[in-house]
Write a protein that holds these residues in place. Structure first.
Motif, PDB file in Angstrom:
ATOM      1  N   CYS A  26       0.842  -1.210   0.000  1.00  0.00           N
ATOM      2  CA  CYS A  26       0.000   0.000   0.000  1.00  0.00           C
ATOM      3  C   CYS A  26       0.867   1.246   0.000  1.00  0.00           C
ATOM      4  N   SER A  27       1.929   1.228   0.790  1.00  0.00           N
ATOM      5  CA  SER A  27       2.813   2.380   0.857  1.00  0.00           C
ATOM      6  C   SER A  27       3.454   2.661  -0.510  1.00  0.00           C
ATOM      7  N   ALA A  28       3.890   1.609  -1.184  1.00  0.00           N
ATOM      8  CA  ALA A  28       4.551   1.790  -2.481  1.00  0.00           C
ATOM      9  C   ALA A  28       3.594   2.354  -3.529  1.00  0.00           C
ATOM     10  N   ILE A  29       2.347   1.940  -3.474  1.00  0.00           N
ATOM     11  CA  ILE A  29       1.369   2.474  -4.432  1.00  0.00           C
ATOM     12  C   ILE A  29       1.145   3.968  -4.177  1.00  0.00           C
ATOM     13  N   GLY A  30       1.016   4.319  -2.900  1.00  0.00           N
ATOM     14  CA  GLY A  30       0.879   5.737  -2.569  1.00  0.00           C
ATOM     15  C   GLY A  30       2.124   6.525  -2.941  1.00  0.00           C
ATOM     16  N   MET A  31       3.281   5.929  -2.713  1.00  0.00           N
ATOM     17  CA  MET A  31       4.550   6.572  -3.045  1.00  0.00           C
ATOM     18  C   MET A  31       4.665   6.848  -4.535  1.00  0.00           C
ATOM     19  N   ALA A  32       4.228   5.894  -5.349  1.00  0.00           N
ATOM     20  CA  ALA A  32       4.300   6.079  -6.800  1.00  0.00           C
ATOM     21  C   ALA A  32       3.464   7.288  -7.218  1.00  0.00           C
ATOM     22  N   GLU A  58      10.659  19.745 -12.931  1.00  0.00           N
ATOM     23  CA  GLU A  58       9.214  19.529 -13.005  1.00  0.00           C
ATOM     24  C   GLU A  58       8.821  18.101 -12.631  1.00  0.00           C
ATOM     25  N   SER A  59       9.732  17.158 -12.864  1.00  0.00           N
ATOM     26  CA  SER A  59       9.420  15.767 -12.537  1.00  0.00           C
ATOM     27  C   SER A  59      10.505  15.180 -11.639  1.00  0.00           C
ATOM     28  N   VAL A  60      10.123  14.144 -10.943  1.00  0.00           N
ATOM     29  CA  VAL A  60      11.038  13.448 -10.036  1.00  0.00           C
ATOM     30  C   VAL A  60      11.359  12.095 -10.657  1.00  0.00           C
ATOM     31  N   PRO A  61      12.639  11.700 -10.713  1.00  0.00           N
ATOM     32  CA  PRO A  61      12.959  10.392 -11.306  1.00  0.00           C
ATOM     33  C   PRO A  61      12.433   9.250 -10.453  1.00  0.00           C
ATOM     34  N   ALA A  62      11.875   8.251 -11.113  1.00  0.00           N
ATOM     35  CA  ALA A  62      11.413   7.050 -10.401  1.00  0.00           C
ATOM     36  C   ALA A  62      12.604   6.108 -10.279  1.00  0.00           C
ATOM     37  N   SER A  63      13.567   6.530  -9.467  1.00  0.00           N
ATOM     38  CA  SER A  63      14.836   5.803  -9.362  1.00  0.00           C
ATOM     39  C   SER A  63      14.869   4.934  -8.110  1.00  0.00           C
ATOM     40  N   ARG A  64      15.828   4.040  -8.099  1.00  0.00           N
ATOM     41  CA  ARG A  64      15.997   3.162  -6.934  1.00  0.00           C
ATOM     42  C   ARG A  64      16.282   3.972  -5.663  1.00  0.00           C
ATOM     43  N   ALA A  65      17.108   5.007  -5.809  1.00  0.00           N
ATOM     44  CA  ALA A  65      17.429   5.841  -4.645  1.00  0.00           C
ATOM     45  C   ALA A  65      16.174   6.528  -4.095  1.00  0.00           C
ATOM     46  N   PHE A 121      13.104   5.396  -4.403  1.00  0.00           N
ATOM     47  CA  PHE A 121      12.265   4.359  -3.787  1.00  0.00           C
ATOM     48  C   PHE A 121      12.794   3.996  -2.391  1.00  0.00           C
ATOM     49  N   GLN A 122      14.118   3.870  -2.283  1.00  0.00           N
ATOM     50  CA  GLN A 122      14.696   3.498  -0.992  1.00  0.00           C
ATOM     51  C   GLN A 122      14.393   4.559   0.060  1.00  0.00           C
ATOM     52  N   GLU A 123      14.568   5.817  -0.307  1.00  0.00           N
ATOM     53  CA  GLU A 123      14.304   6.903   0.636  1.00  0.00           C
ATOM     54  C   GLU A 123      12.823   6.959   1.002  1.00  0.00           C
ATOM     55  N   ARG A 124      11.977   6.889   0.007  1.00  0.00           N
ATOM     56  CA  ARG A 124      10.535   7.074   0.231  1.00  0.00           C
ATOM     57  C   ARG A 124       9.895   5.880   0.938  1.00  0.00           C
ATOM     58  N   ILE A 143       9.327  -2.990  -6.578  1.00  0.00           N
ATOM     59  CA  ILE A 143       8.821  -1.632  -6.847  1.00  0.00           C
ATOM     60  C   ILE A 143       9.456  -1.079  -8.119  1.00  0.00           C
ATOM     61  N   SER A 144      10.751  -1.335  -8.297  1.00  0.00           N
ATOM     62  CA  SER A 144      11.447  -0.834  -9.485  1.00  0.00           C
ATOM     63  C   SER A 144      10.878  -1.442 -10.760  1.00  0.00           C
ATOM     64  N   GLU A 145      10.526  -2.722 -10.677  1.00  0.00           N
ATOM     65  CA  GLU A 145       9.977  -3.367 -11.877  1.00  0.00           C
ATOM     66  C   GLU A 145       8.658  -2.724 -12.291  1.00  0.00           C
ATOM     67  N   VAL A 146       7.830  -2.385 -11.311  1.00  0.00           N
ATOM     68  CA  VAL A 146       6.495  -1.875 -11.628  1.00  0.00           C
ATOM     69  C   VAL A 146       6.487  -0.363 -11.854  1.00  0.00           C
ATOM     70  N   TYR A 147       7.247   0.352 -11.047  1.00  0.00           N
ATOM     71  CA  TYR A 147       7.151   1.817 -11.085  1.00  0.00           C
ATOM     72  C   TYR A 147       8.446   2.511 -11.504  1.00  0.00           C
ATOM     73  N   GLY A 148       9.504   1.751 -11.805  1.00  0.00           N
ATOM     74  CA  GLY A 148      10.794   2.354 -12.112  1.00  0.00           C
ATOM     75  C   GLY A 148      10.811   3.107 -13.421  1.00  0.00           C
ATOM     76  N   ASN A 149      11.908   3.829 -13.649  1.00  0.00           N
ATOM     77  CA  ASN A 149      12.033   4.700 -14.818  1.00  0.00           C
ATOM     78  C   ASN A 149      11.764   3.991 -16.136  1.00  0.00           C
ATOM     79  N   ASP A 150      12.099   2.704 -16.182  1.00  0.00           N
ATOM     80  CA  ASP A 150      11.979   1.976 -17.440  1.00  0.00           C
ATOM     81  C   ASP A 150      10.566   1.478 -17.722  1.00  0.00           C
ATOM     82  N   ARG A 151       9.660   1.718 -16.789  1.00  0.00           N
ATOM     83  CA  ARG A 151       8.326   1.153 -16.958  1.00  0.00           C
ATOM     84  C   ARG A 151       7.329   2.114 -17.587  1.00  0.00           C
TER      85      ARG A 151
END
Ligand code: FES
Ligand code: FES
Length: 181
Positions: free
Chosen positions: A105-111, A129-136, A138-141, A159-167
């Motif tokens: 739930c937290s990760a969905i809200g974080m995304a 204007e945008s924030v990178p959906a990076s591993r760093a 995700f770890q912080e958030r 989380i990286s697979e679903v919400y990471g920069n490459d997705r």
């Protein structure tokens, strides 16, 4: 007005001292949301309110009159896991599983926070204007969601697979659930 929990209307408790966590677990028997510290320190009780993450142990249920609550039980659709749930399985994002509902739930809200461009302590460019959906990021958030089994690497992988920069767009997995009157 009722509280909407996973699309169902629920009466607001008569007792204003009932926490949202206790409403979910003790009265609605939605035990997917876990009790950890019960004092706002572990993240096990994280749920979504209108798509934003909160820790339900420190929230009074009466405050959520008319709001839409989503717990881990409300994430699947037509029997299919939410993509992030499937990714947790794929990447061994849990061992005992106790922290997992809160993590998901937290990760969905974080995304959603990243999608809205809300910076974190790990964000290098605060005026971009945008924030990178990076591993760093995700770890912080996700640092407010503790895992005593030490599954954090698998959690961040999922989380990286679903919400990471490459997705691509995060919107594809946005919560669109409409509350039921
Ligand atoms: S049980 Fe709510 S933050 Fe730990
Ligand atoms: S999987 Fe056991 S506490 Fe996280």
């Amino acid at each position: 007005m009722p509280i909407h929990v996973n699309g169902s209307a629920v009466s607001v408790p008569d007792d204003p001292r009932v926490s949202l966590l206790d409403l979910l677990r003790e009265r609605l028997h939605l035990t997917g949301t876990k009790v950890g510290c019960n004092q706002g320190a572990c993240g096990a009780c994280t749920v979504l309110v209108d798509g934003e993450r909160i820790i339900s142990c420190l929230a009074l249920a009466v405050q959520y009159d008319g709001r839409a609550i989503t717990t881990v039980e409300g994430l699947s659709r037509d029997g299919a896991l939410h993509p992030l749930q499937a990714a947790f399985v794929e990447h061994d994002g849990f061992q005992c599983g106790y922290c997992t509902p809160g993590q998901i739930c937290s990760a969905i809200g974080m995304a959603g926070e990243i999608e809205r461009g809300i910076p974190s302590h790990a964000t290098e460019d605060l005026v971009a204007e945008s924030v990178p959906a990076s591993r760093a990021e995700f770890q912080e958030r996700m640092s407010g969601n503790l895992c005593r089994c030490g599954a954090h690497n698998g959690i961040i992988d999922a989380i990286s697979e679903v919400y990471g920069n490459d997705r691509g767009s995060l919107e594809q997995f946005a919560l669109t659930e409409e509350p039921v009157e």
